[in-house]
Every structure is written in structure tokens, then in C-alpha cells.
Design an enzyme around this catalytic site. Structure first.
Site, PDB file in Angstrom:
ATOM      1  N   HIS A 287     138.101  -8.153  33.640  1.00 44.72           N
ATOM      2  CA  HIS A 287     137.935  -6.922  34.418  1.00 44.72           C
ATOM      3  C   HIS A 287     139.177  -6.801  35.304  1.00 44.72           C
ATOM      4  O   HIS A 287     139.556  -7.770  35.967  1.00 44.72           O
ATOM      5  CB  HIS A 287     136.654  -7.011  35.256  1.00 44.72           C
ATOM      6  CG  HIS A 287     136.564  -5.946  36.296  1.00 44.72           C
ATOM      7  ND1 HIS A 287     136.695  -4.609  35.985  1.00 44.72           N
ATOM      8  CD2 HIS A 287     136.391  -6.000  37.643  1.00 44.72           C
ATOM      9  CE1 HIS A 287     136.593  -3.884  37.097  1.00 44.72           C
ATOM     10  NE2 HIS A 287     136.416  -4.711  38.112  1.00 44.72           N
TER      11      HIS A 287
ATOM     12  N   CYS B 171     131.043  -2.292  38.419  1.00 49.60           N
ATOM     13  CA  CYS B 171     131.921  -2.286  37.236  1.00 49.60           C
ATOM     14  C   CYS B 171     131.312  -2.999  36.034  1.00 49.60           C
ATOM     15  O   CYS B 171     131.898  -2.994  34.946  1.00 49.60           O
ATOM     16  CB  CYS B 171     133.273  -2.906  37.587  1.00 49.60           C
ATOM     17  SG  CYS B 171     134.110  -2.033  38.904  1.00 49.60           S
TER      18      CYS B 171
ATOM     19  N   GLU C 166     129.461   3.969  37.673  1.00 47.75           N
ATOM     20  CA  GLU C 166     129.083   3.851  39.081  1.00 47.75           C
ATOM     21  C   GLU C 166     129.520   5.093  39.842  1.00 47.75           C
ATOM     22  O   GLU C 166     129.507   5.116  41.067  1.00 47.75           O
ATOM     23  CB  GLU C 166     129.641   2.569  39.701  1.00 47.75           C
ATOM     24  CG  GLU C 166     131.138   2.406  39.585  1.00 47.75           C
ATOM     25  CD  GLU C 166     131.627   1.138  40.276  1.00 47.75           C
ATOM     26  OE1 GLU C 166     131.421   1.023  41.497  1.00 47.75           O
ATOM     27  OE2 GLU C 166     132.223   0.278  39.596  1.00 47.75           O
TER      28      GLU C 166
HETATM   29  N1  COA Z   1     156.641  -8.122  47.592  1.00 48.74           N
HETATM   30  C1  COA Z   1     155.926  -8.809  46.667  1.00 48.74           C
HETATM   31  N2  COA Z   1     154.610  -9.146  46.849  1.00 48.74           N
HETATM   32  C2  COA Z   1     154.006  -8.745  47.994  1.00 48.74           C
HETATM   33  C3  COA Z   1     154.707  -8.029  48.995  1.00 48.74           C
HETATM   34  C4  COA Z   1     156.080  -7.710  48.760  1.00 48.74           C
HETATM   35  N3  COA Z   1     156.805  -7.033  49.650  1.00 48.74           N
HETATM   36  N4  COA Z   1     153.850  -7.782  50.003  1.00 48.74           N
HETATM   37  C5  COA Z   1     152.657  -8.340  49.656  1.00 48.74           C
HETATM   38  N5  COA Z   1     152.757  -8.919  48.446  1.00 48.74           N
HETATM   39  C6  COA Z   1     151.710  -9.606  47.683  1.00 48.74           C
HETATM   40  C7  COA Z   1     150.861 -10.538  48.529  1.00 48.74           C
HETATM   41  O1  COA Z   1     151.456 -11.798  48.669  1.00 48.74           O
HETATM   42  C8  COA Z   1     149.579 -10.563  47.707  1.00 48.74           C
HETATM   43  O2  COA Z   1     149.744 -11.439  46.610  1.00 48.74           O
HETATM   44  P1  COA Z   1     148.684 -12.627  46.372  1.00 48.74           P
HETATM   45  O3  COA Z   1     147.352 -11.962  46.241  1.00 48.74           O
HETATM   46  O4  COA Z   1     149.134 -13.270  45.119  1.00 48.74           O
HETATM   47  O5  COA Z   1     148.751 -13.497  47.568  1.00 48.74           O
HETATM   48  C9  COA Z   1     149.480  -9.150  47.137  1.00 48.74           C
HETATM   49  O6  COA Z   1     150.798  -8.608  47.229  1.00 48.74           O
HETATM   50  C10 COA Z   1     148.526  -8.246  47.892  1.00 48.74           C
HETATM   51  O7  COA Z   1     148.878  -8.288  49.245  1.00 48.74           O
HETATM   52  P2  COA Z   1     147.746  -8.282  50.367  1.00 48.74           P
HETATM   53  O8  COA Z   1     148.420  -8.349  51.702  1.00 48.74           O
HETATM   54  O9  COA Z   1     146.716  -9.305  50.066  1.00 48.74           O
HETATM   55  O10 COA Z   1     147.168  -6.822  50.110  1.00 48.74           O
HETATM   56  P3  COA Z   1     146.103  -6.015  50.905  1.00 48.74           P
HETATM   57  O11 COA Z   1     145.569  -6.763  52.077  1.00 48.74           O
HETATM   58  O12 COA Z   1     146.730  -4.708  51.187  1.00 48.74           O
HETATM   59  O13 COA Z   1     144.879  -5.831  49.860  1.00 48.74           O
HETATM   60  C11 COA Z   1     143.457  -5.850  47.990  1.00 48.74           C
HETATM   61  C12 COA Z   1     144.841  -6.187  48.497  1.00 48.74           C
HETATM   62  C13 COA Z   1     143.367  -6.183  46.503  1.00 48.74           C
HETATM   63  C14 COA Z   1     142.397  -6.696  48.716  1.00 48.74           C
HETATM   64  C15 COA Z   1     143.187  -4.328  48.207  1.00 48.74           C
HETATM   65  O14 COA Z   1     144.065  -3.599  47.420  1.00 48.74           O
HETATM   66  C16 COA Z   1     141.761  -3.899  47.923  1.00 48.74           C
HETATM   67  O15 COA Z   1     140.887  -3.978  48.774  1.00 48.74           O
HETATM   68  N6  COA Z   1     141.501  -3.378  46.691  1.00 48.74           N
HETATM   69  C17 COA Z   1     140.206  -2.879  46.311  1.00 48.74           C
HETATM   70  C18 COA Z   1     139.166  -3.973  46.023  1.00 48.74           C
HETATM   71  C19 COA Z   1     139.406  -4.731  44.779  1.00 48.74           C
HETATM   72  O16 COA Z   1     140.077  -4.273  43.875  1.00 48.74           O
HETATM   73  N7  COA Z   1     138.781  -5.925  44.654  1.00 48.74           N
HETATM   74  C20 COA Z   1     138.949  -6.779  43.500  1.00 48.74           C
HETATM   75  C21 COA Z   1     137.726  -7.519  43.095  1.00 48.74           C
HETATM   76  S1  COA Z   1     136.508  -6.422  42.428  1.00 48.74           S
END
Ligand code: COA
Length: 406
Positions: free
Chosen positions: A240, A106, A74
Site C-alpha cells: 500500500h 485503504c 473511503e
Molecule cells: N531533502 C531530502 N529529504 C528530506 C528533506 C530534504 N530537504 N526534508 C525532509 N526530508 C525527509 C525526512 O528525513 C523524512 O524522511 P524519513 O521518513 O526517511 O526520515 C521525509 O523527508 C519526510 O519528512 P518529515 O519531516 O517526516 O515529513 P512531515 O513531518 O512533513 O510528514 C508524513 C510526513 C508522511 C507523516 C505526512 O506527509 C503525512 O501525514 N501524510 C499523510 C499520512 C500518511 O500518508 N500516512 C502513511 C501511513 S497510512
């Protein structure tokens, strides 16, 4: 299989400190430790060519035995000329073969894999093999939520009759697709647009549909019995892996489907502990390499498989593993295969530990410098590492590559 990754990586602890984020969010929250950082000389083509070269060497396959080359990506480098045509030239492959790219976020590599598997199963290959390569550079905006889930790399697979590493269960798969805007990269954009939390939900919804489809076909083919949960009849499951925590969420979803489908086994109180134990036993062993490289889009599922076989090859010989491929947008597929008889020897040739050990750790300043670099226009001066390829620039609208002499 052959794996190629960029020569540099960033430790996510360093990224967390620079961004003022608790490092535990990245390590425990996302399950990530390091991410591969590609410089402009390491593009989709050069990574794909290196992975392809490694896979052919590991399989000791004469290029004249190939009848098909497919690159799933991609992060293509041209609107028209496929990555596979560059790879075909760099690897000096024969003329008498099909060469093309496949794209669906992906899932693109899995589309290529199935095209190759079904080409062979149909008999049309007439004894020839296919080279399928998944190659991508995952980039999100600096200081965005997606930033710690970047990565880059390529995984190449030789698909042939009498497979050495994994025999795919042909015809036994479940697919699930819907039109959603969870992740996309508009034409001309260097970084992806993503609705992160929604993309996680889309992945899990697709997984439920695809997994149930696989179960139905696996049961009809006599691969599953009813005495235990279907997912527990798989020795391991590779998902994935956009970030490692996603694989944990995925495995909980799969167990939820199993429990919903077999209500008699439902034990809400015990399920949290059971799911955690199942994840540790069936999924976690596949995540070591992924946690050190990051998201490589099309190749992420196959990097998990390579990491799993690297660790557990001898133990898994003859056993069935499940695989789930997800492409945003979205389409997905759950399928399975049995670990092959020559897996130990092939894993040795894969040398995943050597590939990881050859990297150099960079600091946050160097990371920002590399991310700000533009594609060299008039011809770059990066030289390839021994045994690899490098993008050196664009001349007269034509991309140029160098290959090392060794
Ligand atoms: N200590 C331990 N864990 C922590 C923490 C800390 N200090 N702070 C946050 N976390 C945990 C949260 O509880 C969460 O866990 P959970 O998902 O089990 O609830 C995790 O860390 C992620 O935190 P979150 O606030 O949801 O992260 P974010 O809003 O910054 O975004 C994604 C996370 C994955 C959505 C972001 O990285 C993203 O957009 N990634 C790209 C898209 C992607 O990969 N999509 C996947 C499907 S294809």
C-alpha cells in the site's frame, strides 16, 4: 485491470516552491513527483465507472457473465446509497448480481477482492466473474504535512477463474488489526484527520504481524523453503503506497522480520546495503505510476501492482509476488499470487502510459482554485471526456451523472 485518473495533475516541485519547502523533501523525502487533482466532475463514482468500463473492455468480458460488483472506497458520496449502485447503473450491468460497497479506510478494496476471490474459490460463483473497483479521492488540508500526499483515482479488477494477470494464493494470507486513531475522517468532514508519524508506525506494526501470518501459512503450504530469506523468495513485493517512501520503509520492515525470525542470517553491518538493493530490485519497479498519481487510498496497492505489471509483465510471468494492504484504524493483510499467462496482452489493454499521457499539468494557482470549488448543487456543466463519465450536480437530492457518447 483498468485504471482511471483525473485529467489534471500538479507537479510537486510547483507545490514545494509555493509552500516554501525544499523540493527535495517531496521528491527524495517522500518519493513523490506529481499528484492527481480531481475537479468536482471527477468524483468517486465517475472514476470508478471509468475504471470499471476499462477493465471489462480489457478482459473482453460480457457484462452478462458478472455475478458481483463490489466497490471499495473511503470517499463514498452518500451515507446509504453505495457508489457501486451508481456504477451498476452507469455501466448498464445486469440485474441478477450482488452490488455493494466495502469500507475500511485503504483496506476497503482488499475486503472486496477477497470476497470475490473466496466466492469464486467456494464454487458459489458457478462460472460467473466479479468486478471489484477501488475508487477514492485523497484530500488533506491545504498547507498541512499531508498535502503533498494527496491524489485521486480508481483501479478496477475483473476477478475470474483461470486468471489472466495474477492467480491469488487462496487461503494463504496473514492479517493484523488493532483499534488505533492514526487516520480518520469524521462524518461531514471533507478532509482527513491524520496523526501522520503515528500512522507510519501503525502501518509498520501491522505489516510485521500480517507478514509473519502469511509466512506461516505459505511455509505450511510448501510455498517457501528455508535456504534464503522468505521475502527474497518473492520476485516482487507491492505495498500500500500512501507515498512512495512508505514502500521503502515497509520493505525494510519485512526484511527485519525475516532476519529476526532466522537469526543465523543476521548481518547488521551488511543489512543496510542489502535492504537498499532488495528495495531497488523487488519494490521500486512498482512505484513509477504511484509517484505520478499520489495516494489513491483503496486503489494504491493495486495501482502499484498495475505499474509493476506494466513494466515487468513478460519477465514476471509464472513468478510469485507479495502484496500488502493496510487500512488505517486499523486492519491489514499480506498475501501473494503468481503472475498469470496472459499478463502481457492484458497490460497492453491497460495502457497505463496512455492514461498518464492524457493528463494536463496545472499550475499552483489552478490547483488552489480547484481545491476551493464546492460540489455543484443545482446541476453542473462539466462534460465527460470521451469514453468517460462526469458528475454534473445534485437535483432533488439525487446525484446526476453524464456519460460521453463515444
Ligand atoms: N531533502 C531530502 N529529504 C528530506 C528533506 C530534504 N530537504 N526534508 C525532509 N526530508 C525527509 C525526512 O528525513 C523524512 O524522511 P524519513 O521518513 O526517511 O526520515 C521525509 O523527508 C519526510 O519528512 P518529515 O519531516 O517526516 O515529513 P512531515 O513531518 O512533513 O510528514 C508524513 C510526513 C508522511 C507523516 C505526512 O506527509 C503525512 O501525514 N501524510 C499523510 C499520512 C500518511 O500518508 N500516512 C502513511 C501511513 S497510512
Amino acid at each position: 485491470m483498468g485504471v482511471a485518473i483525473p485529467r489534471r495533475y500538479l507537479d510537486l516541485g510547483d507545490l514545494a516552491i509555493a509552500r516554501g519547502v525544499d523540493p527535495l523533501k517531496f521528491t527524495l523525502g517522500l518519493g513523490a513527483r506529481e499528484m492527481a487533482i480531481a475537479d468536482p466532475s471527477e468524483d468517486t463514482v465517475s472514476l470508478a465507472a471509468e475504471a470499471g468500463r476499462r477493465a471489462l473492455a480489457a478482459a473482453r468480458l460480457e457484462p452478462s457473465k458478472l455475478g458481483m460488483l463490489v466497490v471499495g472506497t473511503e470517499t463514498g458520496v452518500d451515507h446509504s446509497k453505495p457508489v457501486s449502485s451508481y456504477v451498476h447503473g452507469l455501466l448498464e450491468l445486469p440485474r441478477a448480481m450482488r452490488v455493494y460497497d466495502t469500507q475500511h479506510a485503504c483496506y476497503g478494496g482488499t475486503a472486496g477482492l477477497w470476497a470475490a476471490v473466496e466466492w469464486i474459490a467456494s464454487g458459489a460463483a458457478a462460472g460467473r466473474a466479479a468486478l471489484v473497483i477501488c475508487s477514492d479521492i485523497a484530500r488533506y488540508g491545504l498547507a498541512t504535512a499531508g498535502e503533498p500526499t494527496q491524489g485521486a483515482g480508481a483501479v478496477a479488477m475483473v476477478i475470474a477463474e483461470n486468471p489472466a494477470m495474477l492467480a491469488i494464493d487462496v487461503g494463504i494470507s496473514g492479517a493484523s488489526s488493532t483499534h488505533v486513531h492514526d487516520f480518520w475522517r469524521p462524518l461531514g468532514h471533507r478532509v482527513a484527520e491524520v496523526d501522520g508519524h503515528y500512522s507510519v508506525q501503525c502501518y509498520l506494526d501491522a505489516l510485521a504481524g500480517a507478514y509473519r501470518g502469511w509466512k506461516e501459512r505459505a511455509r505450511a503450504a510448501g510455498l517457501l523453503h528455508t535456504a534464503t530469506l522468505a521475502s527474497e523468495q518473492l520476485a516482487r513485493v507491492c505495498y500500500h503506497v500512501p507515498f512512495c517512501k512508505m514502500a521503502k520503509k515497509a520493505h525494510v520492515q519485512v526484511r527485519r522480520c525475516d532476519l529476526d525470525d532466522a537469526r543465523t542470517l543476521w548481518d547488521v553491518a551488511g543489512e543496510e546495503a542489502s535492504a537498499a538493493a532488495a528495495f531497488r530490485g523487488q519494490v521500486e519497479p512498482s512505484l513509477v505510476a504511484c509517484s505520478r498519481i499520489g495516494n489513491i487510498y483503496t486503489g494504491s496497492l493495486y495501482l502499484a501492482l498495475a505499474g509493476l505489471l506494466d513494466r515487468d509483465a513478460a519477465r514476471l510471468r509464472g513468478q510469485r509476488v507479495g502484496l500488502f494492504s493496510y487500512g488505517s484504524g486499523c486492519t491489514s493483510e499480506f498475501f501473494s499470487g503468481s503472475v498469470g499467462p496472459r499478463v502481457v496482452e492484458r497490460v497492453r489493454a491497460l495502457d497505463l502510459a496512455g492514461v498518464l499521457a492524457a493528463r494536463e499539468r496545472i499550475d499552483f494557482g489552478e490547483y488552489e482554485r480547484i481545491m476551493a470549488l464546492n460540489v455543484p448543487a443545482g446541476g453542473g456543466n462539466q462534460s465527460p471526456r470521451p469514453g468517460s463519465f462526469a458528475f454534473t450536480g445534485v437535483e432533488d437530492h439525487r446525484r446526476q451523472y453524464a456519460r460521453s457518447s463515444s
